[in-house]
Design a protein around this motif. Structure first.
Motif, PDB file in Angstrom:
ATOM      1  N   TYR A  34       4.190  -0.447   2.984  1.00 46.32           N
ATOM      2  CA  TYR A  34       5.130  -0.582   1.871  1.00 46.32           C
ATOM      3  C   TYR A  34       4.425  -1.132   0.615  1.00 46.32           C
ATOM      4  N   CYS A  35       4.704  -0.478  -0.514  1.00 51.32           N
ATOM      5  CA  CYS A  35       4.031  -0.795  -1.787  1.00 51.32           C
ATOM      6  C   CYS A  35       4.020  -2.298  -2.074  1.00 51.32           C
ATOM      7  N   ILE A  36       5.143  -2.944  -1.931  1.00 47.64           N
ATOM      8  CA  ILE A  36       5.274  -4.354  -2.279  1.00 47.64           C
ATOM      9  C   ILE A  36       4.342  -5.215  -1.408  1.00 47.64           C
ATOM     10  N   VAL A  38       1.510  -4.218  -0.114  1.00 49.47           N
ATOM     11  CA  VAL A  38       0.143  -3.982  -0.600  1.00 49.47           C
ATOM     12  C   VAL A  38      -0.082  -4.829  -1.869  1.00 49.47           C
ATOM     13  N   LEU A  39       0.900  -4.802  -2.766  1.00 47.69           N
ATOM     14  CA  LEU A  39       0.790  -5.569  -4.023  1.00 47.69           C
ATOM     15  C   LEU A  39       0.607  -7.058  -3.742  1.00 47.69           C
TER      16      LEU A  39
ATOM     17  N   ARG B   2       5.250   6.855   0.914  1.00 51.96           N
ATOM     18  CA  ARG B   2       5.413   5.802  -0.082  1.00 51.96           C
ATOM     19  C   ARG B   2       5.241   6.389  -1.486  1.00 51.96           C
ATOM     20  N   TYR B   4       3.059   5.852  -3.499  1.00 56.31           N
ATOM     21  CA  TYR B   4       1.646   6.126  -3.821  1.00 56.31           C
ATOM     22  C   TYR B   4       1.008   7.171  -2.888  1.00 56.31           C
TER      23      TYR B   4
END
Lengths: 93, 93, 93, 93
Positions: A34-36, A38-39, B2, B4
């Motif tokens: 999930y993007c968040i 990774v961020l 996702r 990305y």
């Protein structure tokens, strides 16, 4: 000898941990995490790098700049200017 | 899938380059390179990570948050709040 | 006398401009201007403040810290430590 | 009506406080106060501005961007792109 040389092992250990974190982020992206999440990891690495920078800068001021200033002369002024420019890059990165 | 995922190869390539830069910093420290030169490389890695974060965040807004908002409902609000918190971490890191 | 005293007028001029920009942002909010336009102005004020900080820090290193280091002794070390902590606050703000 | 309009009084109050802090910094410089103390105040103002930015951005995402995305169409994509650019400016300031 550099300002940080006496503490080299600790810096190398931190850099190895950061390298592992960077590889971990690549693995997360590889596995479509999930993007968040990774961020969040990227922010953690940025903070770790920031701490390394502040440590190196402190050592540089305490040793390289301090010695140049104690000796006086033109090199001292150049050393302070160089340190100020490095601080500006750090603040703006 | 996702936000990305469609661009995964590009992100993986960037993370591999960052990993190489991090190893390069460790080598500089190992070889007692001048503090300011090490700091310059750390700032470069921080900037590269920042660009990755901004890219991931943009993808997340355009896909994950956009889809949740298009569907409406409670999940949408939670997704926006989550994105805002990630932005705050990014700004403060 | 402070490191920045010789340049006081310039700093006061910059602070007055920043004060005007801050009032301008309040007026934009008062007049319900578009969020993104308000954000753009806030980023401009943050950059202006950053430049003031970097200037003050450079003056501090060149004068206050340099003098303390040239004199040597315990005060010198305390001055460098104090400067490093100010740099850390600046980097993290 | 803007995303922040419902909370305008609170933002105006915060901007007035920031304006007072900025005037306070000018007074410190006028009175030759110690560089590090001035820097500490500048960092405090930067943090206060950052909090205003993050608040405005959250409101913008929750209202302006959310409404555009709920309506769908080309405006939605433009709104997200615009928000991402504002986030990038905020991260880099």
């Amino acid at each position: 000898m550099r300002g940080y040389t006496h503490d080299k092992d600790r810096y190398l250990k931190r850099m190895r941990r950061i390298e592992g974190q960077v590889r971990g982020i690549a693995r997360m992206i590889e596995e479509d995490e999930y993007c968040i999440d990774v961020l969040t990891q990227v922010s953690a690495v940025t903070k770790a790098l920031q701490a390394v920078s502040l440590g190196l800068l402190d050592e540089h001021l305490q040793h390289c700049v301090a010695e140049a200033l104690a000796d006086g002369g033109e090199d001292a002024e150049a050393k302070v200017k160089e340190a100020s420019e490095a601080i500006a890059r750090l603040v703006r990165s």
